[in-house]
Design a protein around this motif. Structure first.
Motif, mmCIF file in Angstrom:
data_model
loop_
_atom_site.group_PDB
_atom_site.id
_atom_site.type_symbol
_atom_site.label_atom_id
_atom_site.label_comp_id
_atom_site.label_asym_id
_atom_site.label_seq_id
_atom_site.Cartn_x
_atom_site.Cartn_y
_atom_site.Cartn_z
ATOM 1 N N ARG A 1 41.364 29.469 36.873
ATOM 2 C CA ARG A 1 41.325 29.715 38.311
ATOM 3 C C ARG A 1 42.581 30.433 38.790
ATOM 4 N NH1 ARG A 1 37.171 27.056 40.914
ATOM 5 N NH2 ARG A 1 36.003 25.736 39.486
ATOM 6 N N VAL B 1 43.211 38.922 39.080
ATOM 7 C CA VAL B 1 42.082 39.843 38.986
ATOM 8 C C VAL B 1 42.511 40.992 38.091
ATOM 9 C CG1 VAL B 1 40.729 41.503 40.309
ATOM 10 C CG2 VAL B 1 41.161 39.223 41.226
ATOM 11 N N VAL B 2 41.691 41.319 37.095
ATOM 12 C CA VAL B 2 42.040 42.417 36.191
ATOM 13 C C VAL B 2 41.599 43.710 36.863
ATOM 14 C CG1 VAL B 2 41.727 43.371 33.881
ATOM 15 C CG2 VAL B 2 41.730 40.901 34.226
ATOM 16 N N GLU B 3 42.569 44.499 37.241
ATOM 17 C CA GLU B 3 42.272 45.673 38.058
ATOM 18 C C GLU B 3 41.771 46.863 37.262
ATOM 19 O OE1 GLU B 3 42.185 45.597 41.183
ATOM 20 O OE2 GLU B 3 43.358 43.852 41.744
ATOM 21 N N ARG C 1 30.828 30.128 37.789
ATOM 22 C CA ARG C 1 31.023 30.216 36.333
ATOM 23 C C ARG C 1 30.935 31.664 35.838
ATOM 24 N NH1 ARG C 1 27.567 25.964 33.852
ATOM 25 N NH2 ARG C 1 28.988 24.579 34.912
ATOM 26 N N ILE C 2 30.009 32.421 36.412
ATOM 27 C CA ILE C 2 29.889 33.829 36.005
ATOM 28 C C ILE C 2 31.190 34.567 36.345
ATOM 29 C CG2 ILE C 2 28.735 36.034 36.513
ATOM 30 C CD1 ILE C 2 26.133 34.469 36.893
ATOM 31 N N PHE C 3 31.693 34.292 37.537
ATOM 32 C CA PHE C 3 32.906 34.983 37.955
ATOM 33 C C PHE C 3 34.069 34.688 37.000
ATOM 34 C CE2 PHE C 3 36.929 34.979 40.277
ATOM 35 C CZ PHE C 3 36.998 36.336 40.595
ATOM 36 N N TYR C 4 34.287 33.398 36.758
ATOM 37 C CA TYR C 4 35.424 33.036 35.892
ATOM 38 C C TYR C 4 35.193 33.438 34.440
ATOM 39 C CZ TYR C 4 37.525 30.817 39.838
ATOM 40 O OH TYR C 4 38.093 30.617 41.063
ATOM 41 N N ARG D 1 33.646 36.167 33.532
ATOM 42 C CA ARG D 1 33.966 37.602 33.477
ATOM 43 C C ARG D 1 35.467 37.836 33.514
ATOM 44 N NH1 ARG D 1 29.490 39.435 37.824
ATOM 45 N NH2 ARG D 1 27.857 40.136 36.415
ATOM 46 N N ARG D 2 36.121 37.102 34.396
ATOM 47 C CA ARG D 2 37.591 37.227 34.491
ATOM 48 C C ARG D 2 38.230 36.871 33.158
ATOM 49 N NH1 ARG D 2 39.107 40.040 38.827
ATOM 50 N NH2 ARG D 2 37.449 41.104 37.733
ATOM 51 N N LEU E 1 36.849 36.898 30.221
ATOM 52 C CA LEU E 1 36.506 37.892 29.198
ATOM 53 C C LEU E 1 37.401 39.122 29.352
ATOM 54 C CD1 LEU E 1 34.511 38.602 26.888
ATOM 55 C CD2 LEU E 1 33.075 39.690 28.593
ATOM 56 N N ALA E 2 37.567 39.578 30.588
ATOM 57 C CA ALA E 2 38.421 40.744 30.834
ATOM 58 C C ALA E 2 39.848 40.468 30.383
ATOM 59 C CB ALA E 2 38.383 41.092 32.318
#
Lengths: 173, 170, 202
Positions: free
Chosen positions: C116, C120-122, C180-183, C185-186, C188-189
């Motif tokens: 959390r 954010v990966v820009e 869960r999808i958001f985190y 993806r974050r 994974l990035a």
């Protein structure tokens, strides 16, 4: 002839007494049982790997119980959502609300069989029967658990114990 | 930027927002440059994963080997031979069922006796004379399921003195 | 008789219909056609070849028993993939339950908490890589995600399942799925970024 006549009433009255005794015994058993009560404790526990945040007002499980859970289950943290200690006549059973969504109905089926019905969101989820003696005499824990539908990876537990278990474990394991 | 907004942007990009929520978010994106940047960033990330796709993997074993394990488990369609067997089994069951009624009556009597605790008291009587070894408490729990697809696992840890029934509805 | 009948050149709907009547030969043809895809999906969820093989076989067995529930609303492959995902999720849940089943590290859900706080990966962390190379890198990165996060990425990104459908499979709320999808993806990035940095250093 005489002897035969005199022995008949004796035999039939003996039978009557025996029948009466049997009837008293037959009907008295439930009455005697009714007088007895059963005292138990139930805890609703949440198991998770998440760290407790400062905002959470969760009560940690007692160290004694937690150590047992940690040795069996994979979750790191166990929080007590609610704890209820209740006493009920053995023949009647007891319905206890553990949380907004969870209720249990406890009933003694016979001398040593405890029946626990787990109700989740007003629906009967499961009926489980378990011997009572290990809980009362040996300080055993009877746990019904499941995955937390609202929080993936977490779990809920319903822990039935002797009412004094949290204070002192009766049996050295 | 709060988590709620971030997740809303994601839902918008996934086409999962309601019409009303979508309009509200679009209005917010027009005003909020930071939110707009995040939206573009998320869009790029999502598109990228879909475009590249997954690494291709193939079954590491021969089809025949893979299929054998499955075919061993699945029930074959009942063949005429199987149907004959079923009929034979039904006839055999009918013969045995003649014994079911008297058996059932005896079982009912036994049940009534058990329920009244007569046997318990008799056995307790044995206990008082020191011959209790014959009486063994139910060793474990019984579970009744009220839901279809509901499964359970039971487990007993002797060292911890804990019996567990795990219920699942998956 | 079906035993002498080849389904090789038949339309999928025909093969499925025959399998639904209990024709094991037709079902074998379905396994032949979709075996690789189903195994790939099981592998993407489980990350272990042997477990994935077991899960794929189990999924086919379950599918056989539930074929009557397939009404052709989606393609057979899509339906079969859903069955596979559910079998894998079920297995993950069961394995996570008992401590002695796997090590805690392997079972760690790792949702929330540290993630959390992730920034954010820009930028696109995989910029400049060749497509095949990218696929392998993503594959390695997916392997490092927790099971829960990997499952939502697979279901949402690769299977294009809707939030509601994922929520049903994972037995949680739509809000939980969104989060869960958001985190995932974050996460994974972030893993991809770290991997590329490590690769460039080595």
């Amino acid at each position: 002839m005489k002897a035969t006549n005199s022995s008949k009433p004796k035999f039939s009255s003996a039978l009557q007494i025996l029948g009466l005794a049997l009837m008293v015994f037959w009907f008295a058993t439930p009455v005697l049982q009714a007088a007895e009560t059963l005292k138990l404790s139930a805890r609703l526990v949440w198991g998770t790997n998440r760290d407790k945040s400062a905002d959470d007002e969760l009560k940690a499980m007692t160290p004694k119980l937690k150590s047992k859970f940690v040795n069996i289950f994979k979750w790191k943290e166990y929080y007590e959502i609610s704890k209820k200690t209740f006493q009920f006549p053995k023949h009647e059973g007891k319905q206890v609300r553990m949380s907004k969504k969870c209720e249990i109905i406890m009933k003694l089926l016979d001398k040593d069989t405890l029946q626990v019905q787990v109700i989740g969101e007003d629906q009967l989820q499961r009926t489980v029967k378990h011997p009572l003696k290990p809980i009362l005499n040996d300080g055993d824990l009877f746990v019904v658990g499941g995955d937390d539908k609202d929080s993936y990876g977490d779990a809920w537990f319903l822990v039935i114990t002797h009412p004094d278990l949290g204070k002192e474990h009766k049996k050295e394991k | 930027m709060n988590e709620k907004l971030v997740i809303q942007i994601q839902a918008y990009l996934d086409g999962e927002l309601s019409a009303e929520a979508r309009l509200q978010l679009l209005a917010r994106l027009e005003k909020d440059s930071e939110a707009r940047e995040l939206c573009d960033s998320l869009k790029a990330e999502q598109g990228f994963l879909k475009d590249v796709g997954e690494n291709s993997h193939e079954l590491p074993v021969a089809h025949s080997y893979f299929w054998k394990a499955i075919s061993d488990e699945i029930q074959p369609h009942p063949s005429p031979r199987n149907e004959t067997r079923h009929k034979e089994a039904a006839v055999a069951f009918q013969r045995w069922s003649a014994w079911l009624v008297p058996g059932g009556v005896i079982a009912c009597i036994a049940l009534v006796v058990f329920q009244k605790g007569v046997l318990d008291d008799v056995l307790d009587g044995i206990k008082s004379t020191g011959k209790k070894a014959a009486r063994v408490a139910p060793s474990f729990h019984e579970i009744d399921s009220q839901q279809q697809n509901a499964g359970f696992i039971s487990f007993r840890s002797e060292s911890e003195g804990v019996s567990v029934v795990w219920i699942s509805n998956y | 008789m079906s035993a002498d009948f080849s389904f090789e050149d038949r339309e999928e709907t025909e093969v499925v219909s025959a399998a639904k009547t209990g024709d094991a030969v037709a079902f074998e043809e379905l396994v032949r056609r979709h075996g690789d895809k189903i195994f790939r999906r099981a592998l993407s969820m489980m990350r272990d070849e042997n477990t994935a093989l077991d899960m794929a076989q189990l999924a086919w067995i379950k599918a056989w028993n539930r074929l009557s529930q397939f009404h052709g609303d989606s393609s057979f492959a899509t339906w079969m993939t859903r069955v596979t995902i559910n079998v894998c999720l079920d297995h993950i849940r069961k394995a996570k339950r008992w401590k002695f089943a796997e090590s805690i590290e392997e079972m760690d859900e790792n949702s929330g908490g540290v993630e959390r706080k992730l920034p954010v990966v820009e930028t696109n962390p995989t910029e400049g890589l060749e497509r095949e190379e990218l696929k392998k890198t993503i594959d390695r990165a997916l392997a490092q995600l927790s099971e829960g996060h990997r499952a939502v990425i697979v279901m949402h990104t690769f299977e294009e399942m809707a939030y509601k459908e994922i929520a049903e499979s994972m037995d949680c709320s739509i809000g939980t799925v969104m989060s869960r999808i958001f985190y995932a993806r974050r996460n994974l990035a972030s893993i991809l970024k770290r991997m590329l940095e490590e690769d460039s250093q080595s």
